[in-house]
Design a protein around this motif. Structure first.
Motif, PDB file in Angstrom:
ATOM      1  N   GLU A 202      -7.146   1.150   4.884  1.00  0.00           N
ATOM      2  CA  GLU A 202      -7.812   0.352   5.920  1.00  0.00           C
ATOM      3  C   GLU A 202      -9.274   0.092   5.618  1.00  0.00           C
ATOM      4  O   GLU A 202      -9.961  -0.550   6.425  1.00  0.00           O
ATOM      5  CB  GLU A 202      -7.684   1.121   7.254  1.00  0.00           C
TER       6      GLU A 202
ATOM      7  N   GLY B 133       0.806  -1.215   0.000  1.00  0.00           N
ATOM      8  CA  GLY B 133       0.000   0.000   0.000  1.00  0.00           C
ATOM      9  C   GLY B 133       0.841   1.268   0.000  1.00  0.00           C
ATOM     10  O   GLY B 133       0.441   2.280  -0.583  1.00  0.00           O
ATOM     11  N   THR B 134       2.000   1.222   0.646  1.00  0.00           N
ATOM     12  CA  THR B 134       2.836   2.421   0.734  1.00  0.00           C
ATOM     13  C   THR B 134       3.285   2.870  -0.658  1.00  0.00           C
ATOM     14  O   THR B 134       3.170   4.048  -1.002  1.00  0.00           O
ATOM     15  CB  THR B 134       4.067   2.157   1.633  1.00  0.00           C
TER      16      THR B 134
ATOM     17  N   SER C 227      -4.885  -1.126   0.908  1.00  0.00           N
ATOM     18  CA  SER C 227      -3.777  -2.029   1.292  1.00  0.00           C
ATOM     19  C   SER C 227      -4.291  -3.442   1.554  1.00  0.00           C
ATOM     20  O   SER C 227      -5.402  -3.629   2.061  1.00  0.00           O
ATOM     21  CB  SER C 227      -3.100  -1.501   2.563  1.00  0.00           C
TER      22      SER C 227
END
Ligand SMILES: Cc1ncc(COP(=O)(O)O)c(C=O)c1O
Length: 389
Positions: free
Chosen positions: A190, A75-76, A211
């Motif tokens: 999330e 996800g980052t 993510s």
């Protein structure tokens, strides 16, 4: 009874008693995951090419309603690319909530930009539209956008985050952003399964990211997707995360400096098994949340954190909130729970206090400071409502 012992016994009343510690959010890995992973291994396509990747992307388009979903390795990096696509450049400034996981700020840094922190809203735990308006109003209008007069930097994007899965006040944020002409990139890391008025989180901004980390409602081990409705940005998201290689049977021609951020097929295989079960996970999590809400209704000094009005939350992490913010009381409850084998956890340390970001600009952050001192996340694994499944 002390508040700490009441906290522990109320959680136990919902999740039951066991000899083993109860984790915060444990993935359910079963036969289907093994079947798809074996299928992937047998195919030998374990890396960045393989049948499970486009299947996962198509499933994510179906679930979210986004026109494009591009699978990435976590996800980052997904958030970094989502910001890059929205136009964030080195030397820019990006407005983010101080109450978030470190990755939100790090993704800004990986674009060569710096964060500007704003406060949260009590009712959503996410970015406050009022605080956003105050921040944007303090910047100067210049040709081509907004500039922070203190740092001289251009304000390139606004990145709200759906905290613990609870949708942020995204309509109000998008309205303020549009008024000031700054694009919105959603950190929906999330919030797979969280909706606002029937529309999936992560699809309101120009780009968004979800993510699939091991602790999320659906996991690929590590992974994520970039979401967008914009055809050109969707094409670029795929191109830039797959080394910008021009399609050809054997030539290795690349038309720009890009990344190898593609989700491996092996991870997508795991993710497809999880996505097959995701409707049940979502149902179980919402039932678990309603049980906690009922159980904590009778506890004074603490309240369960409900989904914001007009939204449907995935309740990624259920949380309770102290009526009076106090790090000391919070930590006494945390210790009692850990001693009782309940692996609860606090919110992340506020981003403006993390050592890499203390020099960054910010507005008033008093609501986020109180939320940090009053929220505790409690066990939220879907299987804790397994009687449903
Ligand atoms: C708010 C937020 N942003 C970004 C991320 C980064 O996602 P990943 O761990 O997949 O890199 C996470 C979670 O892990 C998160 O909770």
């Amino acid at each position: 009874m002390t508040l700490a012992s009441e906290f522990v016994s109320t959680i136990r009343g919902v999740v039951g008693h066991s000899d083993e510690a109860i984790g915060l959010h444990v993935p359910e890995i079963g036969e289907l995951e093994k079947k798809y992973i074996l299928e992937c291994l047998d195919s030998t396509f374990v890396s960045s090419v393989g049948a499970f990747i486009p299947k996962l992307e198509a499933r994510m388009q179906e679930i979210t309603g986004a026109k494009h979903a591009v699978a990435v390795s976590n996800g980052t990096v997904g958030l970094q690319v989502a910001m890059f696509l929205a136009g964030v450049e080195p030397g820019d400034e990006v407005v983010i909530p101080t109450l978030s996981f470190i990755a939100t700020a790090n993704a800004v840094s990986h674009c060569g930009a710096v964060p500007y922190f704003v406060d949260s809203e009590e009712s959503t735990l996410g970015m406050s539209p009022a605080a956003l308006r105050i921040a944007l109003s303090s910047f100067e209008k210049v040709s081509g956008g907004l500039r922070n007069p203190v740092t001289g930097r251009r304000i390139a994007a606004i990145v709200p985050m759906h905290t613990l899965g609870h949708p942020v006040n995204i309509h109000a944020i998008c309205e303020v952003a549009a008024e000031f002409g700054v694009p919105v990139v959603e950190d929906a890391a999330e919030s797979l399964g969280s909706f606002v008025g029937g529309r999936h989180t992560g699809t309101f901004g120009l780009t968004g990211m979800i993510s699939f980390n091991g602790n999320k409602i659906v996991t690929t081990g590590g992974g994520g997707v970039i979401l967008t409705d914009d055809d050109e940005l969707g094409r670029r998201a795929k191109h830039l995360t797959t080394t910008a290689k021009l399609a050809h049977k054997w030539e290795f021609e690349h038309d720009e400096v890009a990344w190898n951020y593609r989700m491996p097929n092996l991870n997508a295989a795991l993710g497809m098994a999880q996505l097959d079960k995701y409707p049940r996970y979502l149902q179980q999590k919402r039932v678990l949340a309603s049980r906690y809400a009922e159980a904590f209704a009778g506890v004074s000094g603490l309240s369960f954190v409900p989904e914001p009005a007009g939204t449907s939350s995935n309740y990624w992490l259920c949380a309770v909130r102290l009526d009076s913010p106090s790090l000391e009381v919070r930590d006494s409850l945390m210790s009692a729970a850990h001693e009782a084998g309940l692996l609860v956890r606090p919110m992340w340390n506020l981003l403006h206090q993390q050592r890499m970001y203390t020099g960054a600009g910010r507005g008033d952050v008093s609501v986020a400071t109180d939320l940090h001192a009053s929220l505790i996340c409690i066990p939220s694994t879907p299987a804790l409502a397994a009687d449903l499944g």
